[in-house]
Design a protein around this motif. Sequence first.
Motif, PDB file in Angstrom:
ATOM      1  N   GLU A 358     -30.535  17.322   0.622  1.00  0.00           N
ATOM      2  CA  GLU A 358     -31.382  16.172   0.304  1.00  0.00           C
ATOM      3  C   GLU A 358     -30.552  14.897   0.210  1.00  0.00           C
ATOM      4  OE1 GLU A 358     -34.566  14.766  -3.160  1.00  0.00           O
ATOM      5  OE2 GLU A 358     -34.083  16.897  -2.890  1.00  0.00           O
ATOM      6  N   LEU A 359     -29.360  14.999  -0.360  1.00  0.00           N
ATOM      7  CA  LEU A 359     -28.485  13.835  -0.452  1.00  0.00           C
ATOM      8  C   LEU A 359     -28.024  13.393   0.935  1.00  0.00           C
ATOM      9  CD1 LEU A 359     -26.815  11.774  -1.998  1.00  0.00           C
ATOM     10  CD2 LEU A 359     -25.062  13.535  -2.337  1.00  0.00           C
ATOM     11  N   VAL A 360     -27.658  14.337   1.776  1.00  0.00           N
ATOM     12  CA  VAL A 360     -27.233  13.998   3.138  1.00  0.00           C
ATOM     13  C   VAL A 360     -28.372  13.323   3.897  1.00  0.00           C
ATOM     14  CG1 VAL A 360     -26.535  14.958   5.359  1.00  0.00           C
ATOM     15  CG2 VAL A 360     -25.450  15.768   3.261  1.00  0.00           C
ATOM     16  N   ALA A 361     -29.586  13.843   3.735  1.00  0.00           N
ATOM     17  CA  ALA A 361     -30.732  13.254   4.424  1.00  0.00           C
ATOM     18  C   ALA A 361     -31.002  11.841   3.927  1.00  0.00           C
ATOM     19  CB  ALA A 361     -31.969  14.134   4.217  1.00  0.00           C
ATOM     20  N   ALA A 362     -30.857  11.615   2.620  1.00  0.00           N
ATOM     21  CA  ALA A 362     -31.081  10.274   2.069  1.00  0.00           C
ATOM     22  C   ALA A 362     -30.052   9.284   2.602  1.00  0.00           C
ATOM     23  CB  ALA A 362     -31.031  10.318   0.547  1.00  0.00           C
ATOM     24  N   LEU A 363     -28.803   9.699   2.679  1.00  0.00           N
ATOM     25  CA  LEU A 363     -27.762   8.816   3.200  1.00  0.00           C
ATOM     26  C   LEU A 363     -28.033   8.473   4.663  1.00  0.00           C
ATOM     27  CD1 LEU A 363     -24.643  10.496   1.572  1.00  0.00           C
ATOM     28  CD2 LEU A 363     -25.504   8.192   1.087  1.00  0.00           C
ATOM     29  N   ALA A 364     -28.473   9.436   5.435  1.00  0.00           N
ATOM     30  CA  ALA A 364     -28.780   9.177   6.840  1.00  0.00           C
ATOM     31  C   ALA A 364     -29.980   8.227   6.966  1.00  0.00           C
ATOM     32  CB  ALA A 364     -29.072  10.489   7.562  1.00  0.00           C
ATOM     33  N   THR A 365     -30.970   8.413   6.103  1.00  0.00           N
ATOM     34  CA  THR A 365     -32.145   7.530   6.113  1.00  0.00           C
ATOM     35  C   THR A 365     -31.752   6.094   5.813  1.00  0.00           C
ATOM     36  OG1 THR A 365     -33.681   9.288   5.499  1.00  0.00           O
ATOM     37  CG2 THR A 365     -34.334   7.040   4.951  1.00  0.00           C
ATOM     38  N   LEU A 366     -30.916   5.900   4.805  1.00  0.00           N
ATOM     39  CA  LEU A 366     -30.513   4.542   4.440  1.00  0.00           C
ATOM     40  C   LEU A 366     -29.620   3.922   5.513  1.00  0.00           C
ATOM     41  CD1 LEU A 366     -29.915   4.828   0.595  1.00  0.00           C
ATOM     42  CD2 LEU A 366     -31.973   4.143   1.832  1.00  0.00           C
ATOM     43  N   SER A 367     -28.831   4.729   6.185  1.00  0.00           N
ATOM     44  CA  SER A 367     -28.019   4.199   7.282  1.00  0.00           C
ATOM     45  C   SER A 367     -28.910   3.690   8.414  1.00  0.00           C
ATOM     46  CB  SER A 367     -27.072   5.287   7.799  1.00  0.00           C
ATOM     47  OG  SER A 367     -26.283   4.795   8.860  1.00  0.00           O
ATOM     48  N   ARG A 368     -29.958   4.443   8.737  1.00  0.00           N
ATOM     49  CA  ARG A 368     -30.898   3.973   9.761  1.00  0.00           C
ATOM     50  C   ARG A 368     -31.622   2.721   9.300  1.00  0.00           C
ATOM     51  NH1 ARG A 368     -31.845   9.584  10.070  1.00  0.00           N
ATOM     52  NH2 ARG A 368     -33.684   9.375   8.743  1.00  0.00           N
ATOM     53  N   PHE A 369     -31.975   2.674   8.013  1.00  0.00           N
ATOM     54  CA  PHE A 369     -32.652   1.493   7.474  1.00  0.00           C
ATOM     55  C   PHE A 369     -31.741   0.271   7.562  1.00  0.00           C
ATOM     56  CE2 PHE A 369     -33.608  -1.399   3.984  1.00  0.00           C
ATOM     57  CZ  PHE A 369     -34.952  -1.628   4.178  1.00  0.00           C
ATOM     58  N   GLU A 370     -30.466   0.444   7.268  1.00  0.00           N
ATOM     59  CA  GLU A 370     -29.510  -0.660   7.376  1.00  0.00           C
ATOM     60  C   GLU A 370     -29.518  -1.256   8.776  1.00  0.00           C
ATOM     61  OE1 GLU A 370     -24.667  -1.398   7.323  1.00  0.00           O
ATOM     62  OE2 GLU A 370     -25.492   0.457   6.530  1.00  0.00           O
ATOM     63  N   ARG A 371     -29.434  -0.405   9.785  1.00  0.00           N
ATOM     64  CA  ARG A 371     -29.419  -0.902  11.161  1.00  0.00           C
ATOM     65  C   ARG A 371     -30.729  -1.610  11.503  1.00  0.00           C
ATOM     66  NH1 ARG A 371     -27.105   4.191  11.802  1.00  0.00           N
ATOM     67  NH2 ARG A 371     -28.972   5.056  12.814  1.00  0.00           N
ATOM     68  N   SER A 372     -31.841  -1.098  10.972  1.00  0.00           N
ATOM     69  CA  SER A 372     -33.132  -1.711  11.239  1.00  0.00           C
ATOM     70  C   SER A 372     -33.217  -3.106  10.636  1.00  0.00           C
ATOM     71  CB  SER A 372     -34.253  -0.826  10.687  1.00  0.00           C
ATOM     72  OG  SER A 372     -35.509  -1.475  10.787  1.00  0.00           O
ATOM     73  N   ILE A 373     -32.767  -3.263   9.386  1.00  0.00           N
ATOM     74  CA  ILE A 373     -32.837  -4.574   8.725  1.00  0.00           C
ATOM     75  C   ILE A 373     -31.940  -5.582   9.433  1.00  0.00           C
ATOM     76  CG2 ILE A 373     -32.158  -5.813   6.627  1.00  0.00           C
ATOM     77  CD1 ILE A 373     -34.855  -4.534   6.378  1.00  0.00           C
ATOM     78  N   VAL A 374     -30.737  -5.179   9.777  1.00  0.00           N
ATOM     79  CA  VAL A 374     -29.835  -6.091  10.480  1.00  0.00           C
ATOM     80  C   VAL A 374     -30.462  -6.536  11.805  1.00  0.00           C
ATOM     81  CG1 VAL A 374     -27.585  -6.292  11.594  1.00  0.00           C
ATOM     82  CG2 VAL A 374     -27.765  -5.206   9.353  1.00  0.00           C
ATOM     83  N   ARG A 375     -31.105  -5.616  12.498  1.00  0.00           N
ATOM     84  CA  ARG A 375     -31.771  -5.958  13.757  1.00  0.00           C
ATOM     85  C   ARG A 375     -32.936  -6.927  13.521  1.00  0.00           C
ATOM     86  NH1 ARG A 375     -36.328  -4.054  15.402  1.00  0.00           N
ATOM     87  NH2 ARG A 375     -36.202  -2.175  14.117  1.00  0.00           N
ATOM     88  N   GLN A 376     -33.760  -6.667  12.499  1.00  0.00           N
ATOM     89  CA  GLN A 376     -34.918  -7.512  12.241  1.00  0.00           C
ATOM     90  C   GLN A 376     -34.521  -8.922  11.814  1.00  0.00           C
ATOM     91  OE1 GLN A 376     -38.243  -5.612   9.941  1.00  0.00           O
ATOM     92  NE2 GLN A 376     -36.885  -3.830   9.963  1.00  0.00           N
TER      93      GLN A 376
END
Length: 476
Positions: A358-376
């Motif tokens: 669950e922790l690994v999945a959360a870290l991966a989710t936030l990493s994808r979110f980071e890239r999305s925000i920077v792009r937006q």
Amino acid sequence: MPTQIHELGALQQYRLLQRRELGVLEAVDHYLERIERLNPSLGAFHTVTVEAARERARMLDSSDDRTALLWGLAVADKDLVRRAGVRTTFGSRLFEQFVPEESDELALQLDAAGTVSLGKTATPEFGLTGYTESSVAPPARDPYDLALGAGGSSGGAAVAVAAGLLPFAPGSDGGGSIRIPAAACGLVGLKPSRGLVPAGSGQDSLAGLPVAGPIARTVVDAALLLDGMIARTGDRIRHTHTLRPPAYDDGLFLGAAVRGEGRFSIGVTTSTPWELVQEIRLDPAATDALAVARDTLASLGHGVEEFALEPAPEYGPAFRTIWQAGASTLPADDSTEHLLEPLTRWLMHRGRALPASELVAALATLSRFERSIVRQFDRFDAVLTPTLALTPRPVGWYDREEGERNFAQQVEYAPFTSYVNVAGLPAITLPVHRTEGGIPMGAQLIGRPGGEATLLALGAQLERRLRWGRIHPPQW
């Protein structure tokens, strides 16, 4: 012209110190007297180091070398930062009498920059919450209304600056912990980009969230302290991460704030990834603060465009997992956990029970979110949001017993700050508005990676127009 030292800005004091028109001990004694008199009502400091501060001040007064970037200026360490020989509680009864033998890097950096530490500013237990109410000391109270909390977790630092107990102060921000109290107390608070401040880079922490940054009354003073937090100190390596702009020179950010130049493209949004997890209600004071900042920026010639964030329903659960996981390593066991506050115990146990998957999945989710925000955000030079959704909360408003309710309350109050930490972006809160009752409300500008100079330039332009540096809590 101000007649008392605490009415002068940090840069003004620095210039007087350089010209020997103000003594370091004179300034330190002035602040120590104010702390002794006012801190019992305000709760800004956990510990005051009177004799150590005076000894340091006398040493600086006797020195002919005044080249350090913050030479002679008073600061205080947030009580999450170890300073050798000084009680460091981390806001917890678990460490109520702890005295470290060694100093953390941030304390050493500030020493090398020439500052005088007056003690430890208040923080909640282990800096885990966005309000500063702990069992180890009285709550940090908003100088504009003592019935209100100062926010957190750098609440004591913000109270000290707003009430004139310090000219400026370092804080740390893992989900809004600089910007929340700065906004509540009518101050400028800057969360740097991940990796910018060597002694508080975020690179060595879970999900890279907490970074160190400045709290000040003015944009110039915030820039001055930021420069001091990252300036070269002798021959030591400046930085171990790649984010630092290779052309950085000491004084870069102060120069950007003093000049306050440029015209920029500004995105404006009131959307937040939290709105898909729970209802987010904007107080009229929050929308008023946003409107003041937006309209002023437009009148200054900046391009202003409203937009909405792309939906990210996965963000909230992932951030919540990281918040719990961050408490899993607290140094408490069955024999000592009774010293922790109920919320901290809940967080610790929930964190320790999390499956690794669950922790690994959360870290991966936030990493994808980071890239999305920077792009937006990429099509804008900066993005404008409210800093807080609600006005400063009353002391005792948060449920300190029930974890789920507490988490929801923190999101309700500050839904615009944590996702900036996840994205690793710089952000600055600016005290652009006051309610009819005189309570401060801030607006937040979020920059591109490494975009602190742009935020400071925009902040300086807003400050020239709105002149918040002249506003102080009337009773202090």
